[in-house]
Design an enzyme around this catalytic site. Structure first.
Site, PDB file in Angstrom:
ATOM      1  N   ARG A   1      -8.878  12.724  -0.555  1.00  0.00           N
ATOM      2  CA  ARG A   1      -8.867  13.078  -1.979  1.00  0.00           C
ATOM      3  C   ARG A   1     -10.141  13.827  -2.362  1.00  0.00           C
ATOM      4  O   ARG A   1     -10.720  13.622  -3.430  1.00  0.00           O
ATOM      5  CB  ARG A   1      -8.715  11.831  -2.853  1.00  0.00           C
ATOM      6  CG  ARG A   1      -7.472  11.024  -2.571  1.00  0.00           C
ATOM      7  CD  ARG A   1      -6.190  11.830  -2.827  1.00  0.00           C
ATOM      8  NE  ARG A   1      -5.021  11.023  -2.481  1.00  0.00           N
ATOM      9  CZ  ARG A   1      -4.441  11.029  -1.274  1.00  0.00           C
ATOM     10  NH1 ARG A   1      -4.899  11.822  -0.323  1.00  0.00           N
ATOM     11  NH2 ARG A   1      -3.391  10.278  -1.028  1.00  0.00           N
TER      12      ARG A   1
ATOM     13  N   SER B   1      -1.669   7.414  -9.025  1.00  0.00           N
ATOM     14  CA  SER B   1      -2.586   6.403  -8.482  1.00  0.00           C
ATOM     15  C   SER B   1      -3.925   6.536  -9.198  1.00  0.00           C
ATOM     16  O   SER B   1      -4.588   7.573  -9.082  1.00  0.00           O
ATOM     17  CB  SER B   1      -2.763   6.605  -6.977  1.00  0.00           C
ATOM     18  OG  SER B   1      -1.539   6.417  -6.304  1.00  0.00           O
TER      19      SER B   1
ATOM     20  N   GLU C   1      -9.489   7.929  -9.449  1.00  0.00           N
ATOM     21  CA  GLU C   1      -9.035   9.152  -8.790  1.00  0.00           C
ATOM     22  C   GLU C   1      -8.921  10.317  -9.765  1.00  0.00           C
ATOM     23  O   GLU C   1      -9.233  11.455  -9.415  1.00  0.00           O
ATOM     24  CB  GLU C   1      -7.690   8.899  -8.102  1.00  0.00           C
ATOM     25  CG  GLU C   1      -7.217  10.042  -7.228  1.00  0.00           C
ATOM     26  CD  GLU C   1      -5.989   9.676  -6.408  1.00  0.00           C
ATOM     27  OE1 GLU C   1      -5.031  10.471  -6.400  1.00  0.00           O
ATOM     28  OE2 GLU C   1      -5.987   8.605  -5.780  1.00  0.00           O
TER      29      GLU C   1
END
Length: 419
Positions: free
Chosen positions: A170, A309, A410
């Site tokens: 990520r 998420s 995130e």
């Protein structure tokens, strides 16, 4: 270039965020660059947004410029069919504003392998490389060849090779330019990276089949990990698995004025039918089936009103990982300094810290964990950014108290401190 009045609540999947002082949708490459340059020259806060799926913005007005690239063209520089020497690589170029799932659908329709496991992820092509999106055994980094960007610091366009993108879990060179530490914004380039994506060239493989690279997906398909199946079958299965976990965006958002035209009409219709069918199947109502289907198409699915998420899976030192309970998930990983580490599951930590599916801070809270997936923080209807932030902090504090691990958001978080 279009200018409309809007707020972040109108253009993000979680549906919260304050009024935007100036919202622009450039329709040309030059227009994107000029809009970015104009904001930078005036010293205005700048937010380049994609599909708004990975963003949590404060309720206060954003007194700056928000740019959403309106260019959505996909081109195929190569021949789509294999050439005579058996070469199977096909290059696809997509402009940054192209809806990501539209891009995936296009490649599958063309008979190409490489991104089918990334079906259903909300957002745009430009955002995909900033975040290095990944799911079900695939990461966008594995198919990127080059990324064309505008360098806000040196005032020039660059073509960055995949090897120079700094891709990680990520993470990318682009995203890294926005932070000085985890969840700590950089002074110069936040909430927009130093490098603004203009287009991405992918190297895919000409094949009607793809590899099933993830256990949960293999189970859904009734096959083994590593087996090969038709890419369209894999795509369909991914969409069903994501839907079952509430990890698809609400297709109804594309019927709103602020989102109209940002996704292929046929793909919107497919998503709306699938969402209605899912809600219809889940309903125990005695309402006639035709009426239930119509109602389902109009009823928001609040589990889908999220940032996806919300927390990244922590990557811990070997010493820190050793303090976790014996049954905590553990996967080999690499720490930012290049040393060996252990990745664990944020969802597992959240659940085992006592925050179960559907958790809310108070009984009447408008933000809560998804009723299907503990990793998604959802807007249950009428939530504010402050409501979502209160939930996030409660979960962070609880997990840290239970396991000594501070979860890192995130999404890009603007105007809220979630360190």
């Amino acid at each position: 270039m279009l200018t409309i009045m809007t707020s972040f609540a109108d253009i993000t999947t979680i549906g919260v965020g304050g009024h935007i002082a100036r919202f622009l949708e450039p329709t040309s490459r030059v227009g994107v660059i000029e809009a970015v340059e104009d904001a930078d020259a005036k010293g205005l806060p700048l937010c380049v947004i994609g599909g708004g799926s990975n963003m949590l913005v404060a309720d206060e007005p954003f007194n700056g410029v928000v740019i959403r690239d309106a260019r959505r063209r996909i081109t195929v520089p190569d021949e789509a069919a294999p050439v005579e020497n058996g070469e199977r690589t096909v290059h696809i170029n997509a402009e940054a504003g192209c809806n990501w799932d539209d891009f995936v659908a296009f490649t599958v329709e063309l008979g190409l392998e490489g991104v089918e496991g990334l079906s259903g992820i909300p957002g745009t092509v430009g955002a995909s490389v900033v975040q290095n999106i990944g799911a079900y055994g695939q990461e966008v980094a594995s198919t990127v060849e080059t990324v064309e960007v505008w360098d806000r610091k040196d005032k020039k366009t660059l073509e960055i090779a995949a090897a120079d993108m700094g891709f990680g879990y990520r993470m990318s060179k682009l995203k890294a330019s926005m932070y000085t530490a985890p969840a700590t914004p950089a002074a110069d380039f936040f909430p927009t990276p130093r490098y603004v994506v203009l287009s991405v060239t992918f190297a895919l493989r000409h094949s009607a089949t793809g590899t099933v690279g993830y256990g949960q997906l293999a189970k859904a398909l009734g096959v083994e990990v590593g087996d090969r199946m038709e890419t369209q079958t894999i795509r369909n299965a991914v969409l069903k698995v994501r839907a079952a976990k509430g990890m698809l965006e609400d297709a109804g958002r594309y019927a709103t004025p602020a989102m109209a035209g940002t996704k292929r009409t046929d793909q919107v219709a497919i998503a709306q039918r699938a969402q209605a069918a899912q809600q219809n199947a889940a309903s125990a109502s005695s309402t006639p089936s035709d009426e239930r289907e119509e109602l389902a198409a109009l009823t928001p699915d609040y589990n889908r009103h999220s940032c996806g998420s919300f927390f990244m899976n922590p990557i811990l030192t070997l010493e820190a990982a050793a303090t976790l309970p014996a049954d905590a998930p553990r996967f080999d990983a690499t720490l930012p300094d290049g040393t060996l580490g252990v990745k664990t599951s944020a969802a597992w930590l959240i659940d085992h810290a006592g925050f179960h599916k559907g958790f809310t801070v108070t009984a009447d809270a408008r933000a809560g964990l998804s009723t299907l997936h503990t990793l998604a923080l959802t807007n249950r209807g009428g939530a504010s950014a402050a409501d979502v932030a209160a939930l996030a902090k409660t979960v962070q504090d609880g997990v840290e108290q239970a396991f000594g691990v501070r979860l890192i958001p995130e999404p890009v978080v603007i105007g809220i401190d979630l360190r």
